[in-house]
Design a protein around this motif. Structure first.
Motif, PDB file in Angstrom:
ATOM      1  N   SER A   1      -2.871  -1.401  -3.721  1.00 35.08           N
ATOM      2  CA  SER A   1      -3.683  -0.384  -3.062  1.00 35.08           C
ATOM      3  C   SER A   1      -2.947   0.951  -3.082  1.00 35.08           C
ATOM      4  CB  SER A   1      -3.995  -0.793  -1.619  1.00 35.08           C
ATOM      5  OG  SER A   1      -4.783   0.195  -0.989  1.00 35.08           O
TER       6      SER A   1
ATOM      7  N   ASP B   1      -7.094   3.641  -5.736  1.00 35.96           N
ATOM      8  CA  ASP B   1      -8.031   2.703  -5.106  1.00 35.96           C
ATOM      9  C   ASP B   1      -8.738   3.362  -3.926  1.00 35.96           C
ATOM     10  OD1 ASP B   1      -7.055   0.187  -6.605  1.00 35.96           O
ATOM     11  OD2 ASP B   1      -5.225   1.094  -5.806  1.00 35.96           O
ATOM     12  N   ARG B   2      -8.012   4.274  -3.301  1.00 29.22           N
ATOM     13  CA  ARG B   2      -8.568   5.042  -2.184  1.00 29.22           C
ATOM     14  C   ARG B   2      -8.191   6.501  -2.373  1.00 29.22           C
ATOM     15  NH1 ARG B   2      -6.308   1.740   3.133  1.00 29.22           N
ATOM     16  NH2 ARG B   2      -7.054  -0.343   2.537  1.00 29.22           N
TER      17      ARG B   2
ATOM     18  N   ASP C   1     -12.285  -2.422  -2.420  1.00 33.08           N
ATOM     19  CA  ASP C   1     -11.202  -2.170  -1.477  1.00 33.08           C
ATOM     20  C   ASP C   1     -11.571  -2.720  -0.100  1.00 33.08           C
ATOM     21  OD1 ASP C   1      -8.657  -0.120  -1.176  1.00 33.08           O
ATOM     22  OD2 ASP C   1      -9.806  -0.262   0.675  1.00 33.08           O
TER      23      ASP C   1
ATOM     24  N   ARG D   1       0.844  -1.192   0.000  1.00 37.05           N
ATOM     25  CA  ARG D   1       0.000   0.000   0.000  1.00 37.05           C
ATOM     26  C   ARG D   1       0.877   1.239   0.000  1.00 37.05           C
ATOM     27  NH1 ARG D   1      -2.634   2.975   4.118  1.00 37.05           N
ATOM     28  NH2 ARG D   1      -4.059   4.337   3.034  1.00 37.05           N
TER      29      ARG D   1
ATOM     30  N   ASN E   1      -3.332   5.078  -2.659  1.00 33.72           N
ATOM     31  CA  ASN E   1      -4.144   6.153  -2.097  1.00 33.72           C
ATOM     32  C   ASN E   1      -3.580   7.493  -2.557  1.00 33.72           C
ATOM     33  OD1 ASN E   1      -6.054   7.197   0.200  1.00 33.72           O
ATOM     34  ND2 ASN E   1      -4.106   8.224   0.541  1.00 33.72           N
TER      35      ASN E   1
END
Length: 455
Positions: A202, A232-233, A292, A163, A204
């Motif tokens: 992932s 993804d975020r 997610d 991430r 962000n």
């Protein structure tokens, strides 16, 4: 989301916590002793979450509220690594190192201000002392796209990072110039593509609203451009203007900051924008694609909030490593010193650089559970709280329920026999809605220099 009277709503703009902890950091003090902290470390049984603070930056981003050290001297960076190792050695003496590590996070500062071999050295050393890492561990790093290269990414891949969070803030040139952070979209795109190339699943992106010269129109353009990054975020933070704490924020002409009603318009537009682009709102300021794991955690009621924002790794013992780092156990918070000389002196003397903290009373423990559930899930299951904490909710929190009535009357909160639920519109004011449950707020009622504005 229903139509909002933004001028009427702006009356809620007042100082209030973001509730990354409860009690908040303002309650940390020296009454929580070094020996108490050691006792907690030695007796904790939960799985481990390790946070490593790398505080160095090349230059100041004027909006920043983080604890950072500005330097261009490489020697400072390498010296710090040696002290991190000393700290890790000491922690390993007081912690059962067979406990499973389920979360690891590099924060800053600018972690990628460090060269690839240095990042490798830090992670390798920590793994040598804390060897039991879960196959499902969340391993993450905050990255400034202006300081990021393929060699660093190879190190992250080698150590199983899964991430990455990229700081973007705003894509408007005038805003970027004013906040002292020139970062063209193409540069961020290349950084995101590099992370994807090495299998980061992932990604962000962080944005901030409430910065100088931002308007609804300029932020609309930023959001439109940001879709090219396809994260993804997304985290969209309310700028915390605390010039009494952060000297660099004093460079801003406060008349250029958007007013509370404009900020509310920006945030409502942001919610509508991301939800129409396939994201779901998660907690106070995050958005995630439905696939997610953050979104999955909301569905199961397993979303948690801590100093890294929202996470699925709840119930872990967070151990803070490095200058200013904060640790969190079930019944305590502990913070390292913010002074580099004090940090080094403590470690040279064979002591952890702990400075202050707080031991949670039964009341703190209960209120923390309630506030964190509200911040994460926008609701409180009163019956569950009663069963877990052996209280009568409506009696214990009679004053809070009374204070919530103004939000009930404004259709922002619904209170039934066993549940408190915040409406979609009410989520814009979630900090305000949580504050009645905060036993410490009364002493800050007259203070304008405690917290950033909620709106």
């Amino acid at each position: 989301m229903s139509t909002i009277d933004f001028e009427k709503f702006s009356k809620y703009s007042k100082p209030g916590p973001r509730y990354t902890s409860y009690p908040t950091a303002l309650e940390f003090n020296e009454n929580f002793t070094y020996d108490q902290y050691i006792h907690y470390l030695e007796n904790a049984k939960e799985k481990l979450s390790l946070y490593v603070h790398l505080p160095f930056c090349r230059s100041a981003c004027y909006f920043c509220g983080c604890n950072v050290v500005f330097t261009s001297k490489e020697k400072k960076l390498s010296t710090y690594i040696e002290y991190l190792k000393k700290e890790v050695d000491l922690l390993a003496q007081h912690i059962d190192t067979s406990r499973e590590v389920i979360q690891f996070h590099f924060g800053g500062g600018t972690p990628t201000y460090y060269k690839a071999f240095e990042l490798d050295e830090i992670v390798t050393y920590i793994k040598s002392k804390f060897p039991n890492w879960s196959q499902e561990a969340e391993i993450s790093c905050e990255i400034d796209p202006r300081f990021f290269n393929e060699d660093q990414m190879k190190v992250f891949q080698k150590h199983g990072f899964n991430r990455i969070s990229f700081g973007v803030q705003d894509l408007d040139e005038k805003v970027q110039k004013e906040i002292h952070r020139i970062q063209p979209l193409e540069l961020t795109q290349k950084a995101v593509e590099l992370a994807r190339k090495y299998g980061i699943k992932s990604i962000n992106t962080d944005f901030i609203y409430g910065l100088p010269y931002q308007t609804l129109e300029t932020f609309k353009k930023t959001l439109e451009l940001s879709t090219q990054l396809n994260p993804d975020r997304v985290a969209v933070f309310n700028y915390a203007h605390v010039p009494w704490l952060m000297k660099t924020q004093r460079k801003f002409d406060e008349t250029t900051l958007p007013t509370p009603d404009v900020k509310l318009q920006i945030f409502q537009y942001t919610i509508d924008f991301f939800e129409s682009n396939g994201y779901k709102m998660v907690g106070m300021d995050h958005f995630a694609k439905p696939e997610d794991e953050l979104f999955g955690a909301i569905e199961k009621g397993e979303l948690h909030r801590n100093f890294q924002g929202y996470t699925t790794k709840g119930g872990a013992n967070l151990v803070g490593i490095g200058l200013t780092s904060i640790g969190e156990g079930e019944r305590y918070y502990a913070q390292n010193t913010k002074d580099m000389k004090v940090y080094e002196a403590a470690l040279d003397a064979g002591k952890l650089p702990f400075e202050r903290g707080v031991k949670l009373s039964d009341d703190d423990y209960l209120r923390k559970a309630v506030i964190m559930e509200l911040m994460a899930n926008f609701s409180i299951d009163m019956k569950r709280v009663e069963n877990e904490h052996h209280i009568d909710f409506k009696t214990y929190f009679a004053d809070a329920l009374e204070a919530l009535q103004e939000f009930v009357e404004a259709d922002l909160v619904t209170i039934t026999e066993d549940k408190i639920t915040v409406s979609t519109t009410g989520t814009l004011l979630i900090r305000n809605i949580a504050m009645p449950f905060d036993a410490y707020m009364k002493k800050y009622a007259q203070s304008k220099k405690s917290f950033s504005k909620t709106v």
